[in-house]
Scaffold this motif. Structure first.
Motif, PDB file in Angstrom:
ATOM      1  N   ASP A  56       9.986 -16.267 -14.898  1.00  0.00           N
ATOM      2  CA  ASP A  56       9.220 -17.203 -14.247  1.00  0.00           C
ATOM      3  C   ASP A  56       8.738 -18.528 -15.144  1.00  0.00           C
ATOM      4  O   ASP A  56       8.264 -18.520 -16.249  1.00  0.00           O
ATOM      5  CB  ASP A  56       7.632 -16.586 -14.102  1.00  0.00           C
ATOM      6  N   GLY A  62       4.774 -20.223 -12.577  1.00  0.00           N
ATOM      7  CA  GLY A  62       3.202 -19.530 -12.064  1.00  0.00           C
ATOM      8  C   GLY A  62       2.919 -19.919 -10.697  1.00  0.00           C
ATOM      9  O   GLY A  62       3.643 -19.698  -9.723  1.00  0.00           O
ATOM     10  N   GLY A  63       1.590 -20.073 -10.646  1.00  0.00           N
ATOM     11  CA  GLY A  63       0.784 -20.029  -9.279  1.00  0.00           C
ATOM     12  C   GLY A  63       1.285 -19.074  -8.210  1.00  0.00           C
ATOM     13  O   GLY A  63       1.388 -17.855  -8.579  1.00  0.00           O
ATOM     14  N   PHE A  83       4.025 -16.560  -9.067  1.00  0.00           N
ATOM     15  CA  PHE A  83       3.830 -15.512  -9.775  1.00  0.00           C
ATOM     16  C   PHE A  83       2.910 -14.398  -9.129  1.00  0.00           C
ATOM     17  O   PHE A  83       3.280 -13.262  -9.156  1.00  0.00           O
ATOM     18  CB  PHE A  83       2.815 -15.932 -10.857  1.00  0.00           C
ATOM     19  N   LEU A  93       7.401 -14.635 -18.927  1.00  0.00           N
ATOM     20  CA  LEU A  93       6.867 -15.960 -18.502  1.00  0.00           C
ATOM     21  C   LEU A  93       7.136 -16.871 -19.280  1.00  0.00           C
ATOM     22  O   LEU A  93       6.918 -16.761 -20.478  1.00  0.00           O
ATOM     23  CB  LEU A  93       5.286 -15.737 -18.266  1.00  0.00           C
ATOM     24  N   GLY A 128       6.664 -20.467 -18.243  1.00  0.00           N
ATOM     25  CA  GLY A 128       6.156 -21.600 -18.026  1.00  0.00           C
ATOM     26  C   GLY A 128       5.189 -21.746 -16.933  1.00  0.00           C
ATOM     27  O   GLY A 128       5.354 -20.719 -16.139  1.00  0.00           O
ATOM     28  N   ALA A 129       4.508 -22.781 -16.341  1.00  0.00           N
ATOM     29  CA  ALA A 129       3.926 -22.820 -15.414  1.00  0.00           C
ATOM     30  C   ALA A 129       4.082 -24.230 -14.815  1.00  0.00           C
ATOM     31  O   ALA A 129       2.830 -24.894 -14.690  1.00  0.00           O
ATOM     32  CB  ALA A 129       2.335 -22.499 -15.558  1.00  0.00           C
ATOM     33  N   GLY A 179      -1.920 -23.814 -10.683  1.00  0.00           N
ATOM     34  CA  GLY A 179      -0.778 -23.013 -10.886  1.00  0.00           C
ATOM     35  C   GLY A 179      -0.508 -22.248 -12.379  1.00  0.00           C
ATOM     36  O   GLY A 179       0.230 -21.660 -12.148  1.00  0.00           O
ATOM     37  N   ALA A 180      -1.305 -22.990 -13.195  1.00  0.00           N
ATOM     38  CA  ALA A 180      -1.138 -22.484 -14.597  1.00  0.00           C
ATOM     39  C   ALA A 180      -2.077 -21.358 -14.792  1.00  0.00           C
ATOM     40  O   ALA A 180      -2.192 -20.790 -15.541  1.00  0.00           O
ATOM     41  CB  ALA A 180      -1.451 -23.689 -15.613  1.00  0.00           C
ATOM     42  N   PHE A 181      -3.067 -21.009 -13.562  1.00  0.00           N
ATOM     43  CA  PHE A 181      -4.149 -20.202 -13.870  1.00  0.00           C
ATOM     44  C   PHE A 181      -3.699 -19.121 -12.377  1.00  0.00           C
ATOM     45  O   PHE A 181      -5.014 -18.984 -11.722  1.00  0.00           O
ATOM     46  CB  PHE A 181      -5.232 -20.767 -14.013  1.00  0.00           C
ATOM     47  N   PRO A 182      -2.848 -18.478 -12.223  1.00  0.00           N
ATOM     48  CA  PRO A 182      -2.825 -17.690 -11.007  1.00  0.00           C
ATOM     49  C   PRO A 182      -3.500 -16.408 -11.138  1.00  0.00           C
ATOM     50  O   PRO A 182      -4.097 -16.062 -12.340  1.00  0.00           O
ATOM     51  CB  PRO A 182      -1.178 -17.353 -10.837  1.00  0.00           C
ATOM     52  N   ARG A 183      -3.763 -15.854  -9.838  1.00  0.00           N
ATOM     53  CA  ARG A 183      -4.818 -14.619  -9.855  1.00  0.00           C
ATOM     54  C   ARG A 183      -3.943 -13.493 -10.372  1.00  0.00           C
ATOM     55  O   ARG A 183      -2.631 -13.232  -9.863  1.00  0.00           O
ATOM     56  CB  ARG A 183      -5.077 -14.273  -8.584  1.00  0.00           C
ATOM     57  N   LEU A 184      -4.215 -12.552 -11.308  1.00  0.00           N
ATOM     58  CA  LEU A 184      -3.476 -11.271 -11.763  1.00  0.00           C
ATOM     59  C   LEU A 184      -4.207 -10.210 -10.760  1.00  0.00           C
ATOM     60  O   LEU A 184      -5.249  -9.844 -11.322  1.00  0.00           O
ATOM     61  CB  LEU A 184      -3.382 -11.081 -13.159  1.00  0.00           C
ATOM     62  N   ASP A 185      -3.406  -9.495 -10.100  1.00  0.00           N
ATOM     63  CA  ASP A 185      -4.115  -8.309  -9.243  1.00  0.00           C
ATOM     64  C   ASP A 185      -3.762  -7.004 -10.195  1.00  0.00           C
ATOM     65  O   ASP A 185      -2.740  -6.625 -10.372  1.00  0.00           O
ATOM     66  CB  ASP A 185      -2.825  -8.228  -7.892  1.00  0.00           C
ATOM     67  N   ILE A 209       4.206  -7.459 -18.437  1.00  0.00           N
ATOM     68  CA  ILE A 209       3.986  -9.041 -18.443  1.00  0.00           C
ATOM     69  C   ILE A 209       4.122  -9.633 -19.738  1.00  0.00           C
ATOM     70  O   ILE A 209       3.146  -9.269 -20.582  1.00  0.00           O
ATOM     71  CB  ILE A 209       2.620  -9.421 -17.642  1.00  0.00           C
TER      72      ILE A 209
END
Lengths: 340, 340
Positions: A225, A228-229, A232, A247, A249-250, A260-266, A277
Motif C-alpha cells: 500500500d 492508505g484511506g 487500506f 504499508l 505510504g498514504a 487518507g493517512a488515518f484510515p479506520r482499522l477494523d 500489518i
C-alpha cells in the motif's frame, strides 16, 4: 577526454517557504548560483537527470516526521540525480565517469569525489536506471510482505514510482496474480499491457472493496500500500487468512483532505483473519540497494521487467511543476527530470 | 468412591435471542432440563466452576465473524468449565476425577469420556487454575509480540482476564517495565500492588497518550491490546522505534458505541516508527495450551505469578449477570462462576 566548458553560474532550486497545505510553485526559488572551483580531491559533476518523488512534498514541511533530513528554507533541495564528472581533482574519479549524487536539484555539483557513487556502465542500459524507488519496492515485497509462489498480491498506487516496481517484483517472486489500482483508464492499460499486471482497476469507478472482491474472489494474500484511506480499509475487508500488509505510504492523505493517512482499522476483522500489518521505511542501506540493483539488472536482462519511468524534458526549471504534477497523479512510473 | 445422587433435572442456560446491541438478561433462558442416563463409554460430570469471557457476547450475535462456533437460539451456550465425574460407564474416567469440559453453561453434563479432559491434580493448586485465558495471553506476549529482556510493555484492559495474565507473563519474560491501563483506582491498585505491574493508569483520567508518555518517556516497545479505540491510537503515538503490537480484542467497541473497534491508524507515523501490528486469534491448539500451562505451573511454584481471578457465587443462575457485569468492567482477572 577533453574537459568541457563549465559555466560560471548554474541553476539550483531552493526552498522558498515551507509547505503548509499542498506544494505550489511559490514554495520554490529557482536561482542562478556560482559554480565554485573544485578543491583538492574534489570533482565537478554535471547532472543530467534528477529523480522526483512524492515524499519531497513532505520534506518541504516544517514539522515533517520522517527518517531523513528535511529541506531548509533558503537552501537547495536534495534529491538523487545522475550525471557525468566534467572536472576532477581526484584520482578516484575521472572526467566522463557516470556518477550518482544526492544534491540533484542543481545543474552542477562540486564536492569531494567520495560524495558521489561511481556507476557501473555494464549493469544497466542507461545511468537513469539507477534512479528508481526500487530499494523501497524490493524491500517491501521481498522482506516485509515476503511474497511467495502462488500469492495473490494487490498493489495500490500501482502506476506510481514504487507501485509500478512492486507489482513487477511480486510477479518475479512467483505471485500467481498481481492486481493494481490506479486513477485512470490510461494507467490501467499501462499496468496490464506494458507492466504485466494480471488485472487492474480504477479506484474512482465504484467502491474499491467491490472491485477488489471481484478480481480476487479468494482474497488477497499480500497488500502493498502506498495510498492508505479507503484503499487500506477495503484491503482489510478483502484480505485472505494470514494476509501480509506492507504499508509504504498514504498518498491519499498527502494530496487529499488528510483523512487518507488515518484510515479506520477494523480490529475484530483483522484478528479473525490474523492480518500482519507492517508499516515500513527503507533506509537504503548498501545491502538494500544491492539486493534491488542486482535483481533489477538480472530481470531486465532476462526480459522479465520493464523500467517504468516518465521523463520530463526542459531542464531543472521544470522540476517544481513535475513534483506538483506527480502528486496530482499525472505521471506514471519513476519520474525523472532531464536537466541537460 | 460412593456414587453421589444425581438429580433427575438440572439447570442449563440457553440463548433466548441473538444479541443485537449489548447483552441483557433477556438474551438468556435459565431452564431445568432432564439429566439423561449415561450410555456405554459415557460419564456424568457435575460442573463446579464455569469460566465467563467477554467474547461470549459476540458469540451471541447472529452475524458474528469469529473463528469459533457461535451460539444458537434455543440451545445451551458452550463455555469452559471444570467439575468432577459423578458417574462413569467408561474405563477412562472414574468417579471423583477432576475434568474440564466445553459445555459449561450446565450444572451437569453427560457425554463420552473422551469429550472431557482429565486434569492433573498435581499441576495447579486447584482445578479452577485450568480456567484462564492464558493460552491467548501467552501466545500474544511470547509468540506474537515476542517480549524480550529490557522491553517496555503496555497492556490495555490490564485488569481483565487476558490483560492480568499478559502483564505478568511479560514480566516473567524479562520486560523491564510493564504498564497497565484500567478503568478504576481499585483496579490500578490491584495491578500494581497485587499483580506486580510497574505502573498503571486510569484511562478515564485524562488523555491516554499523555499518561502513557509520562510513564514511558522513551516509548513503548510492545503493546498488548484488548481495548482498541483511543487506547490503540495513543499507543501508536507513544510507540518506540520497531515496536511490536499484539492486537487481541477491541473491548471498547464491544461495550461502547462501536467506534472503538475501528480506531484510526496513523499510517505515516507507523511507517516512520516501523511498528509491526499483529492482530491475532488463539486457536487453543494442544501446543498453545501446553506452552501456557507448563509455564503457569512453574511460575506459580516459583512465587512469580498470581492467579488473577474473581469468583461469583450463587450458582449457574448468576452466570448471565456475571457476563453483563464483566462487560461493564465490574470484575478483575479471569471470571469464574461457582456453580455448586
Amino acid at each position: 577526454m577533453a574537459t568541457e566548458a563549465i559555466p560560471a553560474k548554474a541553476r539550483e532550486v531552493r526552498l522558498a517557504a515551507h509547505v503548509t497545505d499542498v506544494v505550489t510553485k511559490a514554495n520554490f526559488d529557482v536561482v542562478k548560483a556560482p559554480v565554485r572551483e573544485p578543491g583538492d580531491g574534489e570533482v565537478v559533476v554535471r547532472y543530467d537527470y534528477l529523480q522526483v518523488t512524492a515524499v519531497m512534498q513532505d520534506l518541504m514541511r516544517e514539522d515533517a516526521d520522517l527518517p531523513m533530513p528535511t529541506y531548509k528554507v533558503g537552501e537547495p533541495l536534495w534529491g538523487f540525480a545522475v550525471g557525468k564528472v566534467v572536472k576532477s581533482n581526484s584520482p578516484d574519479l575521472k572526467v566522463g565517469d557516470d556518477v550518482e549524487g544526492m544534491n540533484g536539484w542543481n545543474e552542477y555539483a562540486v564536492g569531494p569525489a567520495q560524495s558521489f557513487w561511481k556507476l557501473d556502465p555494464t549493469m544497466f542500459p542507461t545511468p537513469q536506471h539507477y534512479l528508481t524507488q526500487g530499494p523501497t519496492a524490493y524491500h517491501g515485497i521481498v522482506d516485509i510482505a515476503q511474497v511467495k509462489e502462488g500469492d495473490t498480491v494487490f498493489v495500490s498506487g500501482a502506476a506510481g514510482g514504487v507501485g509500478s516496481l512492486a507489482g513487477q517484483i511480486a510477479k518475479c517472486m512467483g505471485a500467481k496474480t498481481v492486481i493494481g489500482s490506479a486513477g485512470s483508464q490510461k494507467k490501467i492499460d499501462y499496468l496490464v499491457n506494458e507492466l504485466g499486471f494480471d488485472a487492474a482497476f480504477n479506484y474512482k469507478k465504484g467502491p474499491i472493496v467491490d472491485q477488489l472482491r471481484k478480481l480476487a474472489p479468494e482474497g488477497i494474500d499480500v497488500f502493498f500500500d502506498v495510498v492508505g484511506g479507503e484503499t487500506f480499509e477495503a484491503a482489510i475487508q478483502a484480505a485472505a487468512q494470514d494476509a501480509r500488509f506492507a504499508l509504504c505510504g498514504a498518498l491519499s492523505g498527502q494530496v487529499g483532505n488528510g483523512d487518507g493517512a488515518f484510515p479506520r482499522l477494523d480490529i475484530m476483522h483483522s484478528i479473525v483473519r490474523q492480518i500482519q500489518i507492517r508499516p515500513f521505511a527503507t533506509y537504503h542501506t548498501p545491502d538494500q540497494i544491492w539486493a534491488w540493483q542486482s535483481h533489477f539488472s538480472q530481470w531486465l536482462k532476462e526480459g522479465k521487467f520493464v523500467f517504468p519511468h516518465t521523463v520530463v524534458e526542459g531542464g531543472l526549471g521544470k522540476a517544481p511543476q513535475a513534483l506538483i504534477d506527480l502528486l496530482r497523479g499525472k505521471h506514471s512510473g519513476n519520474l525523472l527530470v532531464k536537466l541537460t
